[in-house]
Write a protein that holds these residues in place. Structure first.
Motif, PDB file in Angstrom:
ATOM      1  N   ALA A   1       0.770  -1.087   0.012  1.00 24.96           N
ATOM      2  CA  ALA A   1       0.169   0.166   0.110  1.00 24.96           C
ATOM      3  C   ALA A   1       0.755   1.087  -0.026  1.00 24.96           C
ATOM      4  N   VAL A   2       0.193   2.310  -0.573  1.00 26.39           N
ATOM      5  CA  VAL A   2       0.968   3.725  -0.213  1.00 26.39           C
ATOM      6  C   VAL A   2       1.078   4.058   1.073  1.00 26.39           C
ATOM      7  N   THR A   3       1.980   4.194   1.663  1.00 25.83           N
ATOM      8  CA  THR A   3       1.864   4.649   2.988  1.00 25.83           C
ATOM      9  C   THR A   3       3.166   5.922   3.029  1.00 25.83           C
ATOM     10  N   LEU A   4       3.104   6.216   4.598  1.00 29.91           N
ATOM     11  CA  LEU A   4       4.147   7.351   4.867  1.00 29.91           C
ATOM     12  C   LEU A   4       5.367   6.790   4.732  1.00 29.91           C
ATOM     13  N   GLN A   5       5.731   5.420   4.903  1.00 29.29           N
ATOM     14  CA  GLN A   5       7.088   4.818   4.739  1.00 29.29           C
ATOM     15  C   GLN A   5       7.607   5.159   3.304  1.00 29.29           C
ATOM     16  N   ASP A   6       6.893   5.304   2.341  1.00 27.84           N
ATOM     17  CA  ASP A   6       7.178   5.699   0.959  1.00 27.84           C
ATOM     18  C   ASP A   6       8.096   6.767   0.887  1.00 27.84           C
ATOM     19  N   MET A   7       7.689   7.776   2.073  1.00 27.16           N
ATOM     20  CA  MET A   7       8.544   9.108   1.932  1.00 27.16           C
ATOM     21  C   MET A   7      10.158   8.763   2.025  1.00 27.16           C
ATOM     22  N   GLN A   8      10.461   7.740   2.691  1.00 26.27           N
ATOM     23  CA  GLN A   8      11.864   7.422   2.864  1.00 26.27           C
ATOM     24  C   GLN A   8      12.355   6.571   1.564  1.00 26.27           C
TER      25      GLN A   8
ATOM     26  N   LEU B   1      11.127   7.862  -1.584  1.00 17.36           N
ATOM     27  CA  LEU B   1      11.154   8.986  -2.417  1.00 17.36           C
ATOM     28  C   LEU B   1      12.624   9.739  -2.087  1.00 17.36           C
ATOM     29  N   MET B   2      12.663   9.926  -0.918  1.00 18.01           N
ATOM     30  CA  MET B   2      13.876  10.589  -0.329  1.00 18.01           C
ATOM     31  C   MET B   2      15.064  10.013  -0.780  1.00 18.01           C
ATOM     32  N   GLU B   3      15.086   8.552  -0.797  1.00 20.77           N
ATOM     33  CA  GLU B   3      16.496   7.946  -1.314  1.00 20.77           C
ATOM     34  C   GLU B   3      16.567   8.133  -2.742  1.00 20.77           C
TER      35      GLU B   3
ATOM     36  N   ASP C   1      -0.699  12.522   0.156  1.00 21.52           N
ATOM     37  CA  ASP C   1      -0.823  13.953   0.336  1.00 21.52           C
ATOM     38  C   ASP C   1       0.656  14.492   0.281  1.00 21.52           C
ATOM     39  N   ARG C   2       1.430  13.739   1.266  1.00 19.51           N
ATOM     40  CA  ARG C   2       2.788  14.259   1.776  1.00 19.51           C
ATOM     41  C   ARG C   2       3.805  13.712   0.465  1.00 19.51           C
ATOM     42  N   LEU C   3       3.377  12.553  -0.109  1.00 15.59           N
ATOM     43  CA  LEU C   3       4.344  12.201  -1.354  1.00 15.59           C
ATOM     44  C   LEU C   3       4.119  13.225  -2.465  1.00 15.59           C
ATOM     45  N   VAL C   4       3.120  13.742  -2.795  1.00 18.15           N
ATOM     46  CA  VAL C   4       2.653  14.551  -3.788  1.00 18.15           C
ATOM     47  C   VAL C   4       3.502  15.875  -3.490  1.00 18.15           C
ATOM     48  N   ARG C   5       3.334  16.384  -2.264  1.00 21.32           N
ATOM     49  CA  ARG C   5       3.743  17.720  -1.850  1.00 21.32           C
ATOM     50  C   ARG C   5       5.487  17.539  -2.046  1.00 21.32           C
ATOM     51  N   TYR C   6       6.031  16.497  -1.531  1.00 21.79           N
ATOM     52  CA  TYR C   6       7.303  16.299  -1.677  1.00 21.79           C
ATOM     53  C   TYR C   6       7.920  16.306  -3.004  1.00 21.79           C
ATOM     54  N   MET C   7       7.032  15.427  -3.812  1.00 25.38           N
ATOM     55  CA  MET C   7       7.425  15.383  -5.273  1.00 25.38           C
ATOM     56  C   MET C   7       7.224  16.700  -6.037  1.00 25.38           C
TER      57      MET C   7
ATOM     58  N   PRO D   1      11.337 -12.181  -3.513  1.00 26.75           N
ATOM     59  CA  PRO D   1      10.992 -11.769  -2.296  1.00 26.75           C
ATOM     60  C   PRO D   1      10.389 -10.408  -1.973  1.00 26.75           C
ATOM     61  N   ALA D   2      10.918  -9.462  -3.040  1.00 22.77           N
ATOM     62  CA  ALA D   2      10.372  -8.055  -3.078  1.00 22.77           C
ATOM     63  C   ALA D   2       8.841  -7.976  -3.249  1.00 22.77           C
ATOM     64  N   VAL D   3       8.140  -6.965  -2.363  1.00 18.26           N
ATOM     65  CA  VAL D   3       6.809  -6.829  -2.864  1.00 18.26           C
ATOM     66  C   VAL D   3       6.753  -5.382  -3.258  1.00 18.26           C
ATOM     67  N   LYS D   4       7.764  -4.473  -2.877  1.00 24.16           N
ATOM     68  CA  LYS D   4       7.545  -2.940  -3.210  1.00 24.16           C
ATOM     69  C   LYS D   4       8.992  -2.696  -4.045  1.00 24.16           C
ATOM     70  N   LEU D   5       9.044  -1.863  -4.905  1.00 22.51           N
ATOM     71  CA  LEU D   5      10.282  -1.374  -5.294  1.00 22.51           C
ATOM     72  C   LEU D   5       9.977   0.085  -5.843  1.00 22.51           C
ATOM     73  N   ILE D   6      11.126   0.800  -5.308  1.00 20.24           N
ATOM     74  CA  ILE D   6      11.052   2.604  -5.739  1.00 20.24           C
ATOM     75  C   ILE D   6      12.539   2.471  -6.031  1.00 20.24           C
ATOM     76  N   GLU D   7      12.771   2.753  -7.214  1.00 22.64           N
ATOM     77  CA  GLU D   7      14.218   2.839  -7.977  1.00 22.64           C
ATOM     78  C   GLU D   7      14.069   4.135  -9.068  1.00 22.64           C
ATOM     79  N   ASN D   8      15.411   4.578  -9.014  1.00 24.99           N
ATOM     80  CA  ASN D   8      15.642   5.685  -9.775  1.00 24.99           C
ATOM     81  C   ASN D   8      16.667   5.111 -11.108  1.00 24.99           C
ATOM     82  N   ASN D   9      16.895   5.922 -12.075  1.00 24.22           N
ATOM     83  CA  ASN D   9      17.906   5.500 -13.291  1.00 24.22           C
ATOM     84  C   ASN D   9      19.175   5.500 -12.966  1.00 24.22           C
ATOM     85  N   ILE D  10      19.671   6.324 -11.743  1.00 30.39           N
ATOM     86  CA  ILE D  10      21.216   6.377 -11.444  1.00 30.39           C
ATOM     87  C   ILE D  10      21.294   4.743 -10.421  1.00 30.39           C
ATOM     88  N   GLY D  11      20.452   4.261 -10.127  1.00 26.75           N
ATOM     89  CA  GLY D  11      20.483   3.058  -9.272  1.00 26.75           C
ATOM     90  C   GLY D  11      20.277   2.747  -7.897  1.00 26.75           C
TER      91      GLY D  11
END
Length: 324
Positions: free
Chosen positions: A60-67, A69-71, A96-102, A283-293
């Motif tokens: 799910a989308v949770t506040l943990q996702d802020m970490q 996005l920060m990464e 709300d927090r994720l959109v504002r940060y983005m 084993p991964a259930v969620k992945l947040i990744e950018n183009n620089i690795g």
């Protein structure tokens, strides 16, 4: 364009004979790099393994996702961002927090929906300047869900039901005994909470649309209000899981770009999506990744793994055409 099976074969071919390990990271990063070199825009993928039915709240989308996005936003230049989004949704407050940060980091945001971005993920997508969707892609209603007796129920359905009960009992007080078992499940403040949650999601989307996607339109306030009403209207959609395709969204005034309009871009985006979905079979259930690795990964056991930029054993092709 390599299809899902082609990329699976490519991943399988990376198996180390000694360890049996697959180079999932290398294959995935290759396609992320190719996409970024095609567009010239910073790129982040946010995807979860929700269609398999596993992962629980971890998908799910949770506040943990802020970490996450920060990464992944770290060292990722602006002003332009492409976000590839595949999610069942989650918390409106977290969205709300994720959109504002983005939006504090990037002034020009495209959201790609290679398959589905539902509920709070639809809210997130509506915080972009434009949404890129294929013929098969879908958004979804944003009406909040409340847990009653271990079942998720649309908040607006609860308020409509209570209004029905009130009307029936006013006309025929003897109906109260039939409705009493239902009313006993309503705890104090439930209806007010339902109304507040309903208004929260609708008002956030209205605000984002007027500020970003519709900012150059003279009728932005009216149109933003209309779009927010459409996506939050559970009586219209009947199901929280109903698909809203790109034609329906476009008819409401949402700025939608057809993924098929640029064949090279479609190939690059879907290749990333396939590589990510194959990764999420492990084993991964969620992945947040950018183009620089840089990556933020949540596994089935809730373990969080952060990956810094690293070298992958794949040759990266030279720069392709730049699309601002």
């Amino acid at each position: 364009m390599p299809g899902w099976g082609d990329i699976l074969n490519e991943v399988t071919a990376t198996r180390d004979p000694a360890t049996g390990m697959l180079n999932l990271d290398g294959v995935r990063h290759k396609y992320l790099t190719q996409l970024q070199q095609l567009t010239g825009r910073s790129t982040v993928v946010y995807a979860t393994d929700w269609l398999s039915g596993g992962g629980g709240m971890a998908v799910a989308v949770t506040l943990q996702d802020m970490q996450g996005l920060m990464e992944t936003f770290r060292d990722l230049p602006g002003p332009s961002l492409d976000l590839i989004l595949h999610s069942p949704g989650g918390s409106a407050e977290a969205a709300d927090r994720l959109v504002r940060y983005m939006r504090a980091k990037y002034s020009d945001v495209r959201v790609f929906v290679p398959l589905a971005a539902m509920s709070a993920a639809t809210m997130w997508a509506l915080g972009a300047d434009k949404i890129v969707m294929g013929k098969h892609s879908q958004l979804g209603p944003i009406d909040p869900q409340i847990t009653i007796a271990n079942h998720l129920v649309p908040a607006s359905s609860l308020t409509r039901q209570f209004e029905r009960i009130s009307d029936e009992c006013e006309k025929d007080p003897k109906r109260l005994s039939a409705w009493l078992p239902t009313l006993q499940q309503y705890w104090p403040g439930l209806l007010e909470m339902c109304r507040d949650q309903d208004e929260l999601g609708r008002s956030l989307v209205e605000q984002w649309l007027a500020t970003y996607m519709l900012k150059d339109r003279a009728d932005k306030a009216t149109l933003a209000n209309s779009i927010a009403d459409y996506f939050s209207d559970s009586s219209r959609h009947k199901s929280h899981g109903k698909a809203i395709d790109r034609d329906e969204a476009r008819d409401q005034g949402v700025v939608i770009i057809d993924l098929e309009a640029d064949q090279a871009l479609q190939d690059a985006v879907l290749s990333v999506h396939h590589a990510v979905m194959i990764t999420l079979q492990g084993p991964a259930v969620k992945l947040i990744e950018n183009n620089i690795g840089r990556a933020f990964v949540i596994q089935q056991n809730q373990q969080v793994i952060q990956m810094p930029p690293q070298a992958f054993p794949f040759p990266v092709p030279g720069p392709g055409p730049i699309r601002p």
